[in-house]
Scaffold this motif. Sequence first.
Motif, mmCIF file in Angstrom:
data_model
loop_
_atom_site.group_PDB
_atom_site.id
_atom_site.type_symbol
_atom_site.label_atom_id
_atom_site.label_comp_id
_atom_site.label_asym_id
_atom_site.label_seq_id
_atom_site.Cartn_x
_atom_site.Cartn_y
_atom_site.Cartn_z
ATOM 1 N N GLU A 103 0.833 -1.188 0.000
ATOM 2 C CA GLU A 103 0.000 0.000 0.000
ATOM 3 C C GLU A 103 0.878 1.253 0.000
ATOM 4 O OE1 GLU A 103 -3.308 -0.024 -0.205
ATOM 5 O OE2 GLU A 103 -3.259 -2.225 -0.295
ATOM 6 N N THR A 104 0.260 2.407 -0.295
ATOM 7 C CA THR A 104 0.951 3.697 -0.241
ATOM 8 C C THR A 104 0.297 4.552 0.831
ATOM 9 O OG1 THR A 104 1.544 3.607 -2.580
ATOM 10 C CG2 THR A 104 1.598 5.765 -1.513
ATOM 11 N N LEU A 105 1.120 5.036 1.776
ATOM 12 C CA LEU A 105 0.628 5.881 2.865
ATOM 13 C C LEU A 105 1.380 7.197 2.881
ATOM 14 C CD1 LEU A 105 -0.847 3.337 3.888
ATOM 15 C CD2 LEU A 105 -0.116 3.949 6.198
ATOM 16 N N HIS A 106 0.700 8.228 3.396
ATOM 17 C CA HIS A 106 1.354 9.524 3.564
ATOM 18 C C HIS A 106 2.103 9.552 4.893
ATOM 19 C CE1 HIS A 106 1.956 13.860 2.982
ATOM 20 N NE2 HIS A 106 1.800 13.955 4.290
ATOM 21 N N GLU A 131 -4.029 4.630 11.085
ATOM 22 C CA GLU A 131 -5.465 4.449 11.325
ATOM 23 C C GLU A 131 -6.310 5.335 10.410
ATOM 24 O OE1 GLU A 131 -3.699 2.774 15.048
ATOM 25 O OE2 GLU A 131 -3.286 4.460 13.710
ATOM 26 N N ASN A 132 -5.820 6.541 10.131
ATOM 27 C CA ASN A 132 -6.567 7.481 9.298
ATOM 28 C C ASN A 132 -6.373 7.242 7.806
ATOM 29 O OD1 ASN A 132 -7.621 8.790 11.503
ATOM 30 N ND2 ASN A 132 -6.054 10.403 11.525
ATOM 31 N N GLN A 133 -5.626 6.188 7.468
ATOM 32 C CA GLN A 133 -5.329 5.913 6.057
ATOM 33 C C GLN A 133 -5.731 4.492 5.666
ATOM 34 O OE1 GLN A 133 -1.635 8.012 4.556
ATOM 35 N NE2 GLN A 133 -1.109 7.934 6.733
ATOM 36 N N GLY A 134 -6.787 4.018 6.325
ATOM 37 C CA GLY A 134 -7.350 2.739 5.916
ATOM 38 C C GLY A 134 -7.087 1.583 6.845
ATOM 39 N N PHE A 135 -6.140 1.742 7.791
ATOM 40 C CA PHE A 135 -5.796 0.644 8.690
ATOM 41 C C PHE A 135 -6.417 0.897 10.069
ATOM 42 C CE2 PHE A 135 -2.832 0.343 5.267
ATOM 43 C CZ PHE A 135 -2.639 -1.018 5.105
ATOM 44 N N HIS A 136 -7.694 1.149 10.036
ATOM 45 C CA HIS A 136 -8.444 1.503 11.243
ATOM 46 C C HIS A 136 -8.398 0.375 12.274
ATOM 47 C CE1 HIS A 136 -11.403 3.548 13.668
ATOM 48 N NE2 HIS A 136 -12.122 2.437 13.731
#
Length: 338
Positions: free
Chosen positions: A58-61, A67-72
Amino acid sequence: MRTLFTILYFSILFQSLVFANQPHEEYRQILNLEGNWKFMIGDDLGRAAPDFDDRTWETLHVPSNWENQGFHGYDGYAWYRKKFVLSPNYKEASLVLFMGYIDDVDEVYVNGQRIGHNGSFPPFFFTAYNAERRYIIPRGLINFNGYNTIAVRVYDAQLDGGILSGNVGIYQHIRDLVPDVELEGYWKFQTGDNKKWASPQYDDSNWYEIMVPGFWEDQFRKNYDGFAWYRKQVMIPVSLTGKRVVLMLGKIDDLDEVYINGKLVAHTGQMYDQPSRNQADNEYSRQRYYYLNESDIVPGKVNTIAVRVYDIGRDGGIYEGPIGLIELRRFVHYWRSR
């Protein structure tokens, strides 16, 4: 009014004098690493390798919690990876990797080599979420003719996780007091006390590794007070043959004794084998500049530096630089020029 002015005047004068007695240093960003990083949950030390295939990740900022980028709701291990190119103009520069604040534990690799960590992974977990990550990049590690890879192993116990905030990038460490022999970086480390640990023949291969400078509470164990030892083996260049040198050990909390090749060469404060007798008197705030004799080091060979430390309370260890060996002539010239 005159009394208040006088107090303010001498307060400013005092602060100026204190500042003048500290070597000047600054960090200048040369590469901003904020933005998109490759990311994947789980744990595999093979992910530290420069040629590891992360194309399906995946690509994260960065910086931001995962948690705020899809991995809640995810707690546990995860890895970040990023490639970068650095200009050859910085081949001779002292480089430091800033990784901001990471929740909870991290271990950072550049081109497959571990360069630093904070906190402790399970099963001996403790968090270092409130420690800013600054890691020295060893000379010779950067490829200035192509891509380089940063890999960050992270463990989050609860709530927010990941590279949360702060400055993320590569910085040039600009100093006006540069040692001839750099001693910053990983040292061997062990809690407890044994005078045999000063010996160059002692086998410390099973000791923990800890970053210097840095408080041991952020890297080894929270709330540890008492005795601990640091050890480092270093090749002394032939160019220092016949020259007096100064060992710079920055600031140490609280008391210390320094051994080189098994010989006690310096100390700050009075340290007793019986812990209850040890007392501190602001030694933690003193810069350690130890003037060595010619016979204290052996140029052209590997020398062993061992530092015995006693911490009275709160933070402990070799926590602030500069850390290194510098020729006496250069050291004296620097302070005369100040």
